[in-house]
Design a protein around this motif. Structure first.
Motif, PDB file in Angstrom:
ATOM      1  N   TYR A 216      -8.391  -5.216 -18.673  1.00 54.61           N
ATOM      2  CA  TYR A 216      -8.872  -4.165 -17.768  1.00 54.61           C
ATOM      3  C   TYR A 216      -9.869  -3.296 -18.519  1.00 54.61           C
ATOM      4  O   TYR A 216      -9.558  -2.781 -19.602  1.00 54.61           O
ATOM      5  CB  TYR A 216      -7.685  -3.337 -17.271  1.00 54.61           C
TER       6      TYR A 216
ATOM      7  N   ASP B  14      -4.061  -0.145   1.160  1.00 53.73           N
ATOM      8  CA  ASP B  14      -4.826  -0.671   2.299  1.00 53.73           C
ATOM      9  C   ASP B  14      -4.568   0.153   3.554  1.00 53.73           C
ATOM     10  O   ASP B  14      -5.484   0.434   4.333  1.00 53.73           O
ATOM     11  CB  ASP B  14      -4.461  -2.134   2.552  1.00 53.73           C
TER      12      ASP B  14
ATOM     13  N   ARG C 184     -10.167  -1.811  -8.181  1.00 55.49           N
ATOM     14  CA  ARG C 184      -9.688  -0.774  -7.251  1.00 55.49           C
ATOM     15  C   ARG C 184      -9.160   0.452  -8.002  1.00 55.49           C
ATOM     16  O   ARG C 184      -9.059   1.533  -7.418  1.00 55.49           O
ATOM     17  CB  ARG C 184      -8.587  -1.336  -6.341  1.00 55.49           C
TER      18      ARG C 184
ATOM     19  N   ASP D 251      -5.707  -8.774 -11.114  1.00 58.13           N
ATOM     20  CA  ASP D 251      -6.446  -9.263  -9.950  1.00 58.13           C
ATOM     21  C   ASP D 251      -7.106  -8.160  -9.135  1.00 58.13           C
ATOM     22  O   ASP D 251      -7.971  -8.445  -8.301  1.00 58.13           O
ATOM     23  CB  ASP D 251      -5.509 -10.059  -9.033  1.00 58.13           C
ATOM     24  N   HIS D 252      -6.703  -6.902  -9.375  1.00 58.63           N
ATOM     25  CA  HIS D 252      -7.204  -5.806  -8.546  1.00 58.63           C
ATOM     26  C   HIS D 252      -7.747  -4.652  -9.381  1.00 58.63           C
ATOM     27  O   HIS D 252      -7.835  -3.525  -8.903  1.00 58.63           O
ATOM     28  CB  HIS D 252      -6.093  -5.307  -7.617  1.00 58.63           C
TER      29      HIS D 252
ATOM     30  N   GLN E  12      -9.777   2.266  -1.082  1.00 63.08           N
ATOM     31  CA  GLN E  12     -10.359   1.136  -1.788  1.00 63.08           C
ATOM     32  C   GLN E  12     -10.400   1.369  -3.289  1.00 63.08           C
ATOM     33  O   GLN E  12     -10.358   0.427  -4.075  1.00 63.08           O
ATOM     34  CB  GLN E  12     -11.769   0.863  -1.255  1.00 63.08           C
ATOM     35  N   HIS E  13     -10.499   2.645  -3.687  1.00 65.00           N
ATOM     36  CA  HIS E  13     -10.536   3.002  -5.096  1.00 65.00           C
ATOM     37  C   HIS E  13      -9.661   4.238  -5.292  1.00 65.00           C
ATOM     38  O   HIS E  13      -9.688   5.149  -4.463  1.00 65.00           O
ATOM     39  CB  HIS E  13     -11.965   3.288  -5.561  1.00 65.00           C
TER      40      HIS E  13
ATOM     41  N   ALA F 218      -0.892  -5.376 -11.400  1.00 68.41           N
ATOM     42  CA  ALA F 218      -1.986  -5.387 -10.433  1.00 68.41           C
ATOM     43  C   ALA F 218      -3.361  -5.390 -11.087  1.00 68.41           C
ATOM     44  O   ALA F 218      -4.338  -5.852 -10.487  1.00 68.41           O
ATOM     45  CB  ALA F 218      -1.866  -4.177  -9.500  1.00 68.41           C
TER      46      ALA F 218
ATOM     47  N   SER G 286       4.255  -4.696  -6.829  1.00 65.95           N
ATOM     48  CA  SER G 286       2.830  -4.404  -6.959  1.00 65.95           C
ATOM     49  C   SER G 286       2.107  -4.613  -5.634  1.00 65.95           C
ATOM     50  O   SER G 286       1.285  -3.781  -5.214  1.00 65.95           O
ATOM     51  CB  SER G 286       2.218  -5.303  -8.040  1.00 65.95           C
ATOM     52  N   ASN G 287       2.413  -5.696  -4.950  1.00 68.32           N
ATOM     53  CA  ASN G 287       1.779  -5.966  -3.662  1.00 68.32           C
ATOM     54  C   ASN G 287       2.152  -4.928  -2.615  1.00 68.32           C
ATOM     55  O   ASN G 287       1.360  -4.627  -1.710  1.00 68.32           O
ATOM     56  CB  ASN G 287       2.140  -7.368  -3.176  1.00 68.32           C
TER      57      ASN G 287
ATOM     58  N   LEU H 186      -0.252  -2.047  -3.149  1.00 69.30           N
ATOM     59  CA  LEU H 186      -1.571  -2.389  -2.623  1.00 69.30           C
ATOM     60  C   LEU H 186      -1.587  -2.365  -1.099  1.00 69.30           C
ATOM     61  O   LEU H 186      -2.596  -1.985  -0.492  1.00 69.30           O
ATOM     62  CB  LEU H 186      -2.000  -3.761  -3.142  1.00 69.30           C
TER      63      LEU H 186
END
Length: 291
Positions: free
Chosen positions: A217, A104, A133, A129-130, A109-110, A126, A96-97, A100
């Protein structure tokens, strides 16, 4: 933005041109097509596949004005893998990171997100915490929770050793899609798998429960339930019991879709995604701007 585009179905086993970003000493590859100022869309493949699964779809959506990002997960396609390939290096959180980090790197950003199988699981992680986005989250071939026997990992390694990559590719392609035109693409992906990577990821996704992350979510969610994806459908009862009452959740049946539904129910999947994104964008537009 245009809503439809008629094209011939071409399923070539080829990647989009690669851009690379490094995260924690892992070199991650991704394709990036479409206008840079278009709405961002991530198309993320599943276990033992690669970004080439979505090459044709990426061009299709890019021609309609979307900026489409197609990553190769770590250890898949053109992406690298950690020097120390222990189990933790292939956790859902690490995968997942990685996504992200790609977001980035492209300045997204979205974005709208579409995940197939493992690609959907990664997004579910994700969302906790995210979530802000994600303009929307769509998946096919993904159940939000799963429990399978751990013995399957050892069996997978044995099968790969006995059959070899070429036979795995041929048999796997037939089992994955009924679309004969798409089978060379699936075969190419399966022939190139790293069985050690696959078995380590299976160690994480054979037993998980991410329903609570989806429930928390509050953005738009689309699930394409594919009629030919018997194993995933058999595991959906807990997911649907929690998600169907929610106003932000949409379930659409794709009767002819298999586990990789974009390859055998291509028109339907594309149109459902377009309708979903356009509805999301419409709902985000202030009322004064719609008149």
């Amino acid at each position: 933005m245009a809503g439809t585009k008629k094209v011939d179905m071409i399923y070539r086993p080829e990647f989009l041109p690669a851009t690379f970003v490094e995260r924690d000493h892992v070199r991650l590859a991704y394709g990036d097509v479409g206008p840079k100022d278009g709405p961002g869309v991530f198309l993320v493949h599943g276990l033992a596949a690669s970004g080439m699964q979505f090459t044709a779809d990426a061009h299709y959506f890019a021609d309609l004005g979307y900026r489409v990002i197609v990553p190769d997960l770590r250890g898949h396609g053109r992406s690298g893998k950690p020097a120390q390939t222990d189990l933790d290096a292939f956790s859902i959180a690490e995968l997942s990171n990685d996504i992200l980090a790609v977001a980035d790197h492209v300045g997204a950003q979205h974005f709208h997100y579409v995940g197939n199988s493992l690609g959907g699981i990664i997004a579910l992680w994700a969302l906790a915490d995210h979530g802000p986005r994600f303009r929307s989250f769509a998946s096919f071939g993904t159940t939000y929770s799963l429990t399978t026997p751990k013995a399957g990992v050892g069996v997978l390694k044995w099968i790969y050793k006995v059959m070899g990559p070429n036979l795995i590719g041929k048999i796997g392609a037939i089992g994955t899609t009924k679309n004969k035109q798409a089978r060379p693409l699936v075969e190419a992906m399966l022939r190139s798998i790293d069985v050690d990577v696959v078995t380590k990821i299976v160690g994480h996704v054979g037993d998980y429960d991410l329903i609570d992350r989806a429930v928390k979510y509050d953005g738009p969610i689309l699930m394409l339930k594919c009629g030919q994806d018997k194993s995933v459908n058999a595991a959906l009862s807990a997911t649907l019991a929690q998600m169907q009452p929610r106003e932000n959740f949409t379930l659409i049946d794709v009767p002819n879709g298999g586990h990789c539904a974009n390859l055998d129910a291509t028109d339907e999947v594309r149109q459902h995604l377009l309708n979903f994104w356009q509805r999301v964008e419409h709902d985000r537009t202030p009322l004064a701007a719609r008149s």
